[in-house]
Design an enzyme around this catalytic site. Sequence first.
Site, short mmCIF file in Angstrom:
data_model
loop_
_atom_site.label_atom_id
_atom_site.label_comp_id
_atom_site.label_asym_id
_atom_site.label_seq_id
_atom_site.Cartn_x
_atom_site.Cartn_y
_atom_site.Cartn_z
N LYS B 31 0.72 -0.97 0.02
CA LYS B 31 0.12 -0.15 0.00
C LYS B 31 0.90 1.28 0.02
O LYS B 31 0.66 2.14 -0.68
CB LYS B 31 -0.75 -0.12 1.05
CG LYS B 31 -1.95 0.95 1.32
CD LYS B 31 -2.85 0.97 2.29
CE LYS B 31 -3.45 -0.35 3.08
NZ LYS B 31 -4.67 -0.85 2.45
N ARG B 101 -2.99 3.22 8.62
CA ARG B 101 -3.37 1.65 8.08
C ARG B 101 -2.20 0.76 7.96
O ARG B 101 -1.01 1.41 7.62
CB ARG B 101 -4.02 1.83 6.45
CG ARG B 101 -5.09 2.60 6.25
CD ARG B 101 -5.48 2.55 4.94
NE ARG B 101 -6.78 2.98 4.65
CZ ARG B 101 -7.09 4.32 4.35
NH1 ARG B 101 -6.22 5.00 4.40
NH2 ARG B 101 -8.46 4.71 4.12
N GLY B 110 -6.04 -10.50 7.56
CA GLY B 110 -5.90 -11.11 9.08
C GLY B 110 -5.14 -10.19 9.97
O GLY B 110 -5.26 -9.96 11.31
N MET B 112 -4.37 -5.88 11.23
CA MET B 112 -5.20 -4.67 11.45
C MET B 112 -5.56 -3.87 10.29
O MET B 112 -4.69 -3.70 9.26
CB MET B 112 -4.47 -3.63 12.40
CG MET B 112 -5.33 -2.77 12.82
SD MET B 112 -4.38 -1.25 13.51
CE MET B 112 -4.55 -0.25 12.06
N ARG B 345 -6.51 0.32 -8.10
CA ARG B 345 -6.01 -0.96 -8.20
C ARG B 345 -6.41 -1.76 -9.28
O ARG B 345 -7.59 -1.04 -10.07
CB ARG B 345 -6.32 -1.84 -6.80
CG ARG B 345 -8.04 -1.83 -6.90
CD ARG B 345 -8.24 -2.47 -5.56
NE ARG B 345 -9.81 -2.34 -5.38
CZ ARG B 345 -10.47 -2.48 -4.19
NH1 ARG B 345 -9.89 -2.77 -3.19
NH2 ARG B 345 -11.78 -2.13 -4.10
N HIS B 461 -18.65 -43.10 -14.07
CA HIS B 461 -18.84 -43.29 -15.57
C HIS B 461 -19.44 -42.11 -16.20
O HIS B 461 -18.90 -41.28 -17.01
CB HIS B 461 -19.40 -44.43 -15.90
CG HIS B 461 -19.88 -44.61 -17.47
ND1 HIS B 461 -21.32 -44.15 -18.07
CD2 HIS B 461 -19.47 -45.18 -18.44
CE1 HIS B 461 -20.96 -44.30 -19.27
NE2 HIS B 461 -19.96 -44.99 -19.62
N ARG B 567 -10.08 -43.08 -28.70
CA ARG B 567 -10.39 -44.29 -28.03
C ARG B 567 -11.45 -45.13 -28.80
O ARG B 567 -12.25 -44.66 -29.35
CB ARG B 567 -11.20 -44.13 -26.62
CG ARG B 567 -10.27 -43.33 -25.50
CD ARG B 567 -11.26 -43.16 -24.36
NE ARG B 567 -10.46 -42.19 -23.42
CZ ARG B 567 -10.76 -40.90 -23.74
NH1 ARG B 567 -11.53 -40.49 -24.52
NH2 ARG B 567 -10.12 -39.92 -22.95
N ARG B 623 -6.22 -45.66 -30.43
CA ARG B 623 -5.55 -46.54 -29.65
C ARG B 623 -6.33 -47.92 -29.91
O ARG B 623 -7.66 -47.91 -29.74
CB ARG B 623 -5.95 -45.95 -28.11
CG ARG B 623 -5.28 -47.05 -27.18
CD ARG B 623 -5.39 -46.41 -25.58
NE ARG B 623 -7.02 -46.22 -25.32
CZ ARG B 623 -7.21 -45.97 -23.91
NH1 ARG B 623 -6.29 -45.37 -23.28
NH2 ARG B 623 -8.66 -45.99 -23.87
N GLU B 760 1.69 -45.75 -19.73
CA GLU B 760 1.05 -45.70 -18.67
C GLU B 760 1.25 -46.71 -17.60
O GLU B 760 0.44 -46.71 -16.52
CB GLU B 760 -0.61 -45.84 -19.26
CG GLU B 760 -0.78 -47.17 -19.88
CD GLU B 760 -2.17 -47.11 -20.64
OE1 GLU B 760 -3.00 -46.44 -20.11
OE2 GLU B 760 -2.19 -47.94 -21.45
N SER B 779 3.24 -41.81 -25.86
CA SER B 779 2.12 -40.88 -25.44
C SER B 779 1.88 -41.53 -23.83
O SER B 779 1.49 -42.34 -23.58
CB SER B 779 0.71 -41.00 -26.06
OG SER B 779 -0.08 -40.04 -25.63
N GLY B 781 0.16 -41.91 -20.72
CA GLY B 781 -1.16 -41.96 -20.26
C GLY B 781 -1.27 -41.79 -18.81
O GLY B 781 -1.27 -42.67 -18.16
N THR B 782 -1.30 -40.51 -18.25
CA THR B 782 -1.00 -40.25 -17.03
C THR B 782 -2.07 -40.49 -16.08
O THR B 782 -1.72 -40.37 -14.75
CB THR B 782 -0.56 -38.52 -16.96
OG1 THR B 782 -1.64 -38.17 -17.54
CG2 THR B 782 0.64 -38.26 -17.45
N ASN B 783 -3.36 -40.76 -16.51
CA ASN B 783 -4.05 -41.24 -15.37
C ASN B 783 -3.91 -42.42 -14.83
O ASN B 783 -3.66 -42.70 -13.81
CB ASN B 783 -5.72 -41.49 -16.23
CG ASN B 783 -6.14 -40.37 -16.79
OD1 ASN B 783 -5.67 -39.17 -16.79
ND2 ASN B 783 -7.28 -40.34 -17.39
N CYS B 847 -1.77 -37.84 -23.10
CA CYS B 847 -3.15 -37.70 -23.60
C CYS B 847 -3.92 -38.05 -22.32
O CYS B 847 -5.05 -38.44 -22.36
CB CYS B 847 -3.52 -38.74 -24.58
SG CYS B 847 -3.07 -40.69 -24.22
N TYR B 867 3.74 -32.59 -27.54
CA TYR B 867 2.33 -31.92 -27.88
C TYR B 867 1.73 -32.28 -26.61
O TYR B 867 2.00 -33.30 -25.93
CB TYR B 867 1.45 -32.25 -28.88
CG TYR B 867 1.28 -33.84 -28.98
CD1 TYR B 867 -0.03 -34.57 -28.21
CD2 TYR B 867 2.16 -34.84 -29.51
CE1 TYR B 867 -0.01 -35.88 -28.50
CE2 TYR B 867 1.90 -36.09 -29.69
CZ TYR B 867 1.01 -36.62 -29.03
OH TYR B 867 0.61 -38.00 -29.12
#
Lengths: 901, 901
Positions: B31, B101, B110, B112, B345, B461, B567, B623, B760, B779, B781-783, B847, B867
């Site tokens: 400020k 202030r 949090g 004053m 601001r 699902h 898929r 796939r 994966e 590729s 498959g990070t799930n 992917c 990518y």
Amino acid sequence: METSQQLVSQKKYVYMFHEGNAQMKDLLGGKGANLAEMTRLGLPIPQGFTITTEACNAYHANGKQFPDGLKEQVEQALKELERITGKKFGDKENPLLVSVRSGAPVSMPGMMDTILNIGLNDETVEGLAKKTNNRRFALDCYRRLIQMFGNVVLKIDHEKFEKELERVKEIENVQYDQELSEQALSTVVNSFKRLVKQETGRDFPQDPMEQLYMAIKAVFDSWNNKRAIKYREVNKIPHNLGTAANVQVMVFGNMGENSGTGVAFTRNPANGNKELYGEYLMNAQGEDVVAGIRTPLPVSKLKEQNEELYNQFVEICDKLERHYRDMQDIEFTIEEGKLFILQTRTGKRTASAAVKIAVDMVKEGIIDKEEAIMRITPEQVDQLLHPRIDPNAHYEVLAKGLNASPGAASGAVVFDPDSAEKLAKSGKKVILVRPETTPEDIHGIVAAEGVLTSRGGATSHAAVVARGIGKPCVVGCEDIKIDLEKKRFTVGEVVVSEGDIITIDGSTGEVILGAVPLTHPELSEEFKTLLRWADDIRKLGVRANADTPEMAMLAIKFGAEGIGLCRTERMFNAPDRMPIMRAMIIAGSEEERKKQIEKLRPMQKEDFKEMLRIMGDRPMIVRLLDPPLHEFMPSPEELLNEIFVLKEKGKKDDDPEVVERKRLLKRVKELQEINPMLGHRGVRLGMTYPYIYEMQIRALLEAAAEVIKEGIKVNPEIMVPQVVTAQELKWVRKMVDRIKGEVEREYNVKIPLKFGTMMECVRACMRAEDLAKVCDFFSFGTNDLTQATFSFSREDAESKFLPMYTSHGILQHNPFQVLDVKGVGKLMQLAVEWGRKGNPNLEIGICGEHGGEPNSIKFCHAIGLDYVSCSPYRIPIARLVAAQASILEKRGEKLYQEGAD
Amino acid sequence: METSQQLVSQKKYVYMFHEGNAQMKDLLGGKGANLAEMTRLGLPIPQGFTITTEACNAYHANGKQFPDGLKEQVEQALKELERITGKKFGDKENPLLVSVRSGAPVSMPGMMDTILNIGLNDETVEGLAKKTNNRRFALDCYRRLIQMFGNVVLKIDHEKFEKELERVKEIENVQYDQELSEQALSTVVNSFKRLVKQETGRDFPQDPMEQLYMAIKAVFDSWNNKRAIKYREVNKIPHNLGTAANVQVMVFGNMGENSGTGVAFTRNPANGNKELYGEYLMNAQGEDVVAGIRTPLPVSKLKEQNEELYNQFVEICDKLERHYRDMQDIEFTIEEGKLFILQTRTGKRTASAAVKIAVDMVKEGIIDKEEAIMRITPEQVDQLLHPRIDPNAHYEVLAKGLNASPGAASGAVVFDPDSAEKLAKSGKKVILVRPETTPEDIHGIVAAEGVLTSRGGATSHAAVVARGIGKPCVVGCEDIKIDLEKKRFTVGEVVVSEGDIITIDGSTGEVILGAVPLTHPELSEEFKTLLRWADDIRKLGVRANADTPEMAMLAIKFGAEGIGLCRTERMFNAPDRMPIMRAMIIAGSEEERKKQIEKLRPMQKEDFKEMLRIMGDRPMIVRLLDPPLHEFMPSPEELLNEIFVLKEKGKKDDDPEVVERKRLLKRVKELQEINPMLGHRGVRLGMTYPYIYEMQIRALLEAAAEVIKEGIKVNPEIMVPQVVTAQELKWVRKMVDRIKGEVEREYNVKIPLKFGTMMECVRACMRAEDLAKVCDFFSFGTNDLTQATFSFSREDAESKFLPMYTSHGILQHNPFQVLDVKGVGKLMQLAVEWGRKGNPNLEIGICGEHGGEPNSIKFCHAIGLDYVSCSPYRIPIARLVAAQASILEKRGEKLYQEGAD
């Protein structure tokens, strides 16, 4: 072309036995080098020569033509043999006969084996008859030649010769070949010759040189027959090694009463005692010993018959054993009072003999301790540790299942764990037979001699528990149909009722009706000596996975240096604990849950005290509770069935028993998981219900404090399962530190304590450096780590596609049995490197099943683990293999197989 | 000690606003630096000074004593203020009033906040009254001072002042503070002073200097109050930053009719138009605007009232915007005709305004394209892409579930997919309501505007499918009780029947009865411009996960450069395919299975042709089939129930319908798995039933050949799921190469084709170098990879313990939403390095769902992926974030958050 052929023609293709030695295996083949070596040692070997593997390769390169110069060299060598023996090849009076055998640089079944008696024809056979004064013998040699030559060289179906022989035997009205008269054998010879003419359009070759060259070609050709090529492909043997051909003078043990033949081991192959062990028959050929018409005599009897010759033989045996530095299996023939050694090779022996011989040979100064250790295989140690069906027993197999846990056991059939326990307490040996087992059957498994199930695979509950406690177990034996109500099982027509005796062999999967004689394991003095030597040599520590006082004692007996994994599940699901655990799980409030859990503390404290007293100052790693809560609950199917039964009895929905079941069912369904292997378990559960870990830690530390007060030194260690972040470990460590402080103040003792983590999740390996900063040790849980690394659920994989993977060669081994070096192993190696970076004093071990598997143990040595931990029954194997790893490393040899790409 | 204190006393602790600038944030706080900056710009700021953060730290280090020299510097600065304003602090005639202030270097709730009107006491209040000719105003100022000071500095409970005020208001019989008379305010002042005396034992301090110092101390003290400390801990803000204190001259907008106050945005924050936008009130204070008693005027009206002042304000607005290079939100006050800027601001704005402003500012030359791209957050893009409930709409929430897929939708309730499809075809908008959905409901989900389920989590699902196709979805809404038979659901007393209209908000999880106005997404011209700029800047490619022609078209519309994951499950479980697939699965012979599978080929070929025509020469990764076979079968429960129903109808065990169900049930049970996530799926299944992959590969390649013959260029790519060894990949590649050869010969065309693997499974990462040698692309498959790395089953984890993990701070994020950089990411990084070593031309993408998540996208950029591939609806986000990653990298700034240890 010509130039190169001329160059080739300069080559030496033929070596007399006395020109070679044991190192020339590549050129002379194994057999040829061996015969040369024995000749070099001055042993009485029927002399001969070897045609080299190079000749074989040149022959194939040359469109199946002998290379230039070969024939000249063979003829030269034959002349040399004639000079040595005083006989002449093709001579009508005193004919020289030879055998032709193949012999590749590596032992290789599938190739041509042997043709005997080459050199016989219509004329020389009579010379042999006169010379031996035994026309029957000469004719028999001749018909054998035609038969072998016809089959092996001329490719005439073996059956056709047999048929001819049978025909003559029928006419003569005799049963055995040996009973055929001279006249009959003459008929056989003629009929065999006719057969050859008929099948090949040519007469059986009468020219001995033609016989010899055709036999040599047959040896060379057999290198490229289908079976041999297949064998090389499977065993990754290069196709360009080639085979040698050995031509050796025939000697005959059946030339009269001062001729004979026999086989002897330089030591007793059954128990390893240092004594000549074998049999012989005078006036006989090798086949006669095998055929069993006449009873052979023990080789010691030879001393009485011909002391000089016996002494010569004993001297030769001793020489051979010292030369080859191992127990030998020797074939010999006496031809007219002259001793010939036909073959010597390392003798096969039982596991216990192997150990005794190795240890004795060290004491005799023949080999050193390292050599003794390298000679014993893990499989032999395994044999020594489990009861087995007596190898001499005869029995009929009733059914066959999967060999889930090695060893054999006999006992009365029981169909439920309570009966098993009751009968066992009354001193009866029982076999527990169940469709499959659950944690509630454990007391029955413990009480029984062995377990047989009709369902489940190598990782079913029964299999895992049985292996862990070293009981024989056969699972998935689908041939048996169990009727639990009638307390019996059937296999086809056979009915086996409760109380009937059966024998199971967990090493083969066999189920046998009745008792079969068993041989029992013994830790012989020699075995103990060998393992002590191994202990001196190995760098890898060896600990045991042990959950009970009994297993802890067994582990120490087998030489474990500590407990690498004490699972605490049993402390929750033992019959007296299960109701408390279930009450905890279904409790409506946290307060109630805490109350229930605290009831287990005094019980578990006693469990820990017992274990700690046994282990003393050896390290004892206690793993905090790991399995998901639903494993402590009945299955939904069980509960639904119970409700169904209650309703059939007329109970209403509001009946308290029904209500209770429904409440349980609701909780069980809440706890169900889609992938329990990756579910709410280990430290995740510990953080959700902190009072469980709190109780366990306090029980262990109070136990430690009380045992220390008894004057016993202890070294407990706490291990956290399923860790994936340093934060989890910090959370538990804070709890451990707090409770330790409290207990130490309360008891006024200092408790030595280490804190560590299971490494069984991939993320833990990735975060090893940070995890190591928060703990004192890592222990690889390679069962779970393998599942996560492969994304294979072990049970699903083993029943559904792993067999296809190994049979297609996608994987060389089941990775749950043999550690996957290139995948799981690579991860471990990274984790070791990163972990030690985070904490240079970090202690690292393995407590998965792989900790007891030889190739895996060697890999653990190679990546610098501090110890392996395995089932008590695998401890001796681990001690031995750990020493072998050290020795291999010292020798700069390859330590382990890498397996799948 | 003394020396260091003396050294400290040399320090400059107090800065006049005109001495500072925007860069001095650490010393002056946010400020203070801002006020200094505005002063430096020559704006009419009520002047003042800042006491530095160093003074605060020295104060705390010094046992809560002001450091030496501070008071002198404050008094010096006050004198300066008196000079500037012509007023005097504590003067009875023309008193100077100030505010105090806090202001830390980082914004931090949090602490004053503010004390106004310091300098007033029993004497100066009368001076102010005279000066302003408004005693009521002066008294009101005074009672506010006592109240704020009493509460904030003297820690008197706020409630106590309110109670006193209420008491007076009751006596006066008024409702609002503003209605209190001068007399009444005088009473309030006295009663407040009494309260202070009573609570603190001391009179309210009459000495203005004492007021000031106490206020400054209160600011410093508030740095270490509990809330502030907690906030710093949670947000990892160092505790040693300290706060500054700002002392600023008071100005009043309520000094009469030529005073006033207002708020203005430099551009329209709703739509981004370039126009002054705001409101003001004459003779009023800030609170009056908020209280809403009088209606404020649009800021443009000011022009009519005071053109000169208006022009001055416009000029200031322009200056501020250009200076801060962003749209400003400005508070101003007019005191007796003089304009003061109180605060400026960066203005909050809607997502569409943000885009328009950013793009306009580039065109106006205020910022460059990179700056424009950096100003738009992924969340804003997300807002732009989904229909939302009109922010101005008023509605009542009926029930709340999990926000599974963003966006809002209204429609008629239907309870089954067939009705959904039928009604949708007739042009009706419907919401599909189900307990949960299965693959058989897909046509219903596709037809519906949105989906509501009573069960399931963020990965159920319904959730996964809805997110994939960009439909709003609320799941796990347990408040609604669905009665499928009666076609209705209830929430408490409310009954919603089929056909009733509801609205669901998938961004909040809210369910609303009736239709609510929605705002619809639009790709504005500015937005398209911005994304084009992003495309020019980003290095990372952006592809879409798209399984249908519709999704492929949408992907292209949103700017996808290809399909990163098509898929093929849909090609097996569409309503016309499912019966064939099931017939295949239960077939008794391999021949029959092959026959069934081949029936799918012409159908799938058509599917592929449609997709290929849409994608043209853009790459399209297909796939091969991944899920386990049991996913194509009914559940055992369904089948048991069907058998039960048939039997109730009197059908016997040998009735063909019953027999068929039982046969199905047997097969379903065979297919059941303990951990399906780690089960018989992907390439494992492909190798077990090779004709499935054979059919798929042939269908794709024939489709490609036929589309090429139509004159369209195509670029299909084949991807293998669940690979763990190079051997598996070689096995499939051999099949692909063979079929490709066959199809190319058959059609006489060359088909461009790439071959690659999903990454994966952890083992695939470990073996990346070898895998890369056998393929053209990876590729991630990070799930699945996240599940395997953590040993977390996503559905189990999210429902059972992940919330606890994030709330305990064990993990910062759900790793299934935000890629776990230190675990999964490390594994990826190793795999990228090893993969490129094995094949330098290897193309690498991702992917998994993370491909559309901003932090994860930035990480993918950082480790050099080629990518990302994500849901079509995330494509614009990916394009933007990929560009942001490039910009951050260029600037050398941190790209991504690392997350959990």
